[in-house]
Write a protein that holds these residues in place. Structure first.
Motif, PDB file in Angstrom:
ATOM      1  N   PRO A  54       1.241  -1.340   0.119  1.00  0.00           N
ATOM      2  CA  PRO A  54       0.115  -0.276   0.152  1.00  0.00           C
ATOM      3  C   PRO A  54       1.127   1.626  -0.250  1.00  0.00           C
ATOM      4  O   PRO A  54       0.052   1.976  -0.315  1.00  0.00           O
ATOM      5  N   GLY A  55       2.285   1.083   0.031  1.00  0.00           N
ATOM      6  CA  GLY A  55       3.225   2.506   0.156  1.00  0.00           C
ATOM      7  C   GLY A  55       2.789   3.177   2.032  1.00  0.00           C
ATOM      8  O   GLY A  55       2.130   3.108   2.997  1.00  0.00           O
ATOM      9  N   THR A  56       2.089   4.437   1.276  1.00  0.00           N
ATOM     10  CA  THR A  56       1.455   5.830   1.797  1.00  0.00           C
ATOM     11  C   THR A  56      -0.066   5.409   2.204  1.00  0.00           C
ATOM     12  O   THR A  56      -0.206   6.029   2.596  1.00  0.00           O
ATOM     13  N   GLU A  80       8.908  -0.687   6.274  1.00  0.00           N
ATOM     14  CA  GLU A  80       8.587   0.176   7.396  1.00  0.00           C
ATOM     15  C   GLU A  80       8.298   1.631   8.014  1.00  0.00           C
ATOM     16  O   GLU A  80       7.409   1.770   8.330  1.00  0.00           O
ATOM     17  N   ALA A  81       9.542   1.822   6.819  1.00  0.00           N
ATOM     18  CA  ALA A  81       8.988   3.233   6.800  1.00  0.00           C
ATOM     19  C   ALA A  81       7.171   3.542   6.251  1.00  0.00           C
ATOM     20  O   ALA A  81       6.612   4.609   7.119  1.00  0.00           O
ATOM     21  N   PHE A  82       7.123   3.179   5.474  1.00  0.00           N
ATOM     22  CA  PHE A  82       5.846   3.448   4.712  1.00  0.00           C
ATOM     23  C   PHE A  82       4.222   2.922   5.792  1.00  0.00           C
ATOM     24  O   PHE A  82       3.282   3.001   5.957  1.00  0.00           O
ATOM     25  N   ALA A  83       5.182   1.837   6.327  1.00  0.00           N
ATOM     26  CA  ALA A  83       3.934   0.845   7.394  1.00  0.00           C
ATOM     27  C   ALA A  83       3.678   2.151   8.234  1.00  0.00           C
ATOM     28  O   ALA A  83       2.819   1.938   8.496  1.00  0.00           O
ATOM     29  N   GLY A  84       4.641   2.636   9.175  1.00  0.00           N
ATOM     30  CA  GLY A  84       4.525   3.776  10.053  1.00  0.00           C
ATOM     31  C   GLY A  84       3.468   5.084   9.359  1.00  0.00           C
ATOM     32  O   GLY A  84       2.932   5.373  10.441  1.00  0.00           O
ATOM     33  N   ARG A  85       4.071   5.381   8.021  1.00  0.00           N
ATOM     34  CA  ARG A  85       3.227   6.169   7.766  1.00  0.00           C
ATOM     35  C   ARG A  85       1.330   5.463   7.955  1.00  0.00           C
ATOM     36  O   ARG A  85       1.074   6.951   8.354  1.00  0.00           O
ATOM     37  N   HIS A 106      -0.379  -5.421   8.168  1.00  0.00           N
ATOM     38  CA  HIS A 106       0.908  -6.246   8.551  1.00  0.00           C
ATOM     39  C   HIS A 106       1.973  -5.820   8.596  1.00  0.00           C
ATOM     40  O   HIS A 106       2.407  -6.215   6.860  1.00  0.00           O
ATOM     41  N   VAL A 107       3.462  -6.239   8.665  1.00  0.00           N
ATOM     42  CA  VAL A 107       4.075  -5.658   8.431  1.00  0.00           C
ATOM     43  C   VAL A 107       5.507  -6.684   8.087  1.00  0.00           C
ATOM     44  O   VAL A 107       6.132  -6.847   8.901  1.00  0.00           O
ATOM     45  N   CYS A 108       4.894  -7.083   6.868  1.00  0.00           N
ATOM     46  CA  CYS A 108       6.670  -8.274   6.237  1.00  0.00           C
ATOM     47  C   CYS A 108       5.957  -8.507   5.034  1.00  0.00           C
ATOM     48  O   CYS A 108       5.293  -7.384   4.061  1.00  0.00           O
ATOM     49  N   GLY A 109       6.623  -9.068   4.792  1.00  0.00           N
ATOM     50  CA  GLY A 109       6.170 -10.248   2.691  1.00  0.00           C
ATOM     51  C   GLY A 109       5.881 -10.358   2.634  1.00  0.00           C
ATOM     52  O   GLY A 109       4.671 -11.412   3.066  1.00  0.00           O
ATOM     53  N   ILE A 110       4.925 -10.358   1.247  1.00  0.00           N
ATOM     54  CA  ILE A 110       3.771 -11.338   1.113  1.00  0.00           C
ATOM     55  C   ILE A 110       4.217 -12.975   1.495  1.00  0.00           C
ATOM     56  O   ILE A 110       2.886 -13.523   1.299  1.00  0.00           O
ATOM     57  N   GLU A 111       5.188 -13.010   1.152  1.00  0.00           N
ATOM     58  CA  GLU A 111       5.450 -14.279   0.597  1.00  0.00           C
ATOM     59  C   GLU A 111       5.058 -15.495   2.768  1.00  0.00           C
ATOM     60  O   GLU A 111       4.984 -15.912   3.312  1.00  0.00           O
TER      61      GLU A 111
END
Length: 214
Positions: A54-56, A80-85, A106-111
């Motif tokens: 999702p980015g920002t 993590e920066a995008f997730a924090g935003r 969810h802060v992780c890769g899709i896999e």
């Protein structure tokens, strides 16, 4: 205006430092967001929605505006920066706050992401052209594993970027681009049913819609 400037600045900073997983120099335009969420916006019952990369939150803003009372939105963001935003937006912006009880980041890769139930819609902002063909294939497999029968996957790609790169690249890079093209075209031939053209975006983009067999 300040929010938009912060998002563009953060996107460009991540583009410079993490190009392989960011892949864009600016957030998606509103026209692109509407095309990406065409089927989320359709007349439907309660739905489970997965947004990947999702980015920002340019497309997320459109999704949360479309959420119904019984919908559920999961967002998978590796950066993590995008997730924090995104977390900030769900805490401070009215458009996001009204959907906070139905949304989770969810802060992780899709896999690495796991879900006990399938999704009716998957909206992906992943930059496929930056990855290896094998990884693109695995991601598409994961998407279709997550989709419910009849569910819709929507992803975008910048117009003509891959065909042009396939022509001008040389050696291993040319092979990589052509193999990505083969992987994605195979999925589109099997499951694709609509392509939207979005010229008012930086750069102009296609949105591809695919449906899992019911």
């Amino acid at each position: 205006m300040g929010c938009m400037f912060r998002d563009h600045r953060e996107f460009f900073r991540q583009f410079r430092t993490q190009f392989q997983t960011t892949g864009a120099i600016a957030p998606s335009s509103r026209r692109l967001a509407r095309a990406m969420t065409r089927y989320v916006a359709a007349d439907r019952g309660p739905a489970r929605i997965l947004e990947v990369g999702p980015g920002t939150g340019a497309v997320t803003r459109r999704i949360v505006a479309l959420l119904k009372a019984d919908d559920r939105l999961d967002m998978v963001e590796l950066n993590e920066a995008f997730a924090g935003r995104l977390e900030q937006r769900f805490q401070s912006e009215a458009a996001f706050k009204q959907a906070a009880d139905r949304a989770r980041i969810h802060v992780c890769g899709i896999e690495a992401f796991q879900s006990e139930r399938p999704y009716d819609f998957i909206v992906s902002g992943l930059p496929f052209n930056n990855f290896s063909p094998a990884f693109v294939g695995r991601v598409m497999d994961v998407f279709f594993d997550f989709l419910a029968p009849g569910g819709v996957l929507s992803f975008f790609e910048y117009m003509y970027v891959r065909p042009v790169r396939g022509l001008v690249a040389r050696g291993p890079e040319r092979t990589r681009i052509k193999d990505i093209d083969r992987v994605l075209n195979g999925r589109l031939e099997e499951h694709g049913f609509r392509r939207d053209w979005v010229f008012l975006n930086l750069p102009p983009a296609w949105v591809q819609h695919l449906r899992k067999d019911a």
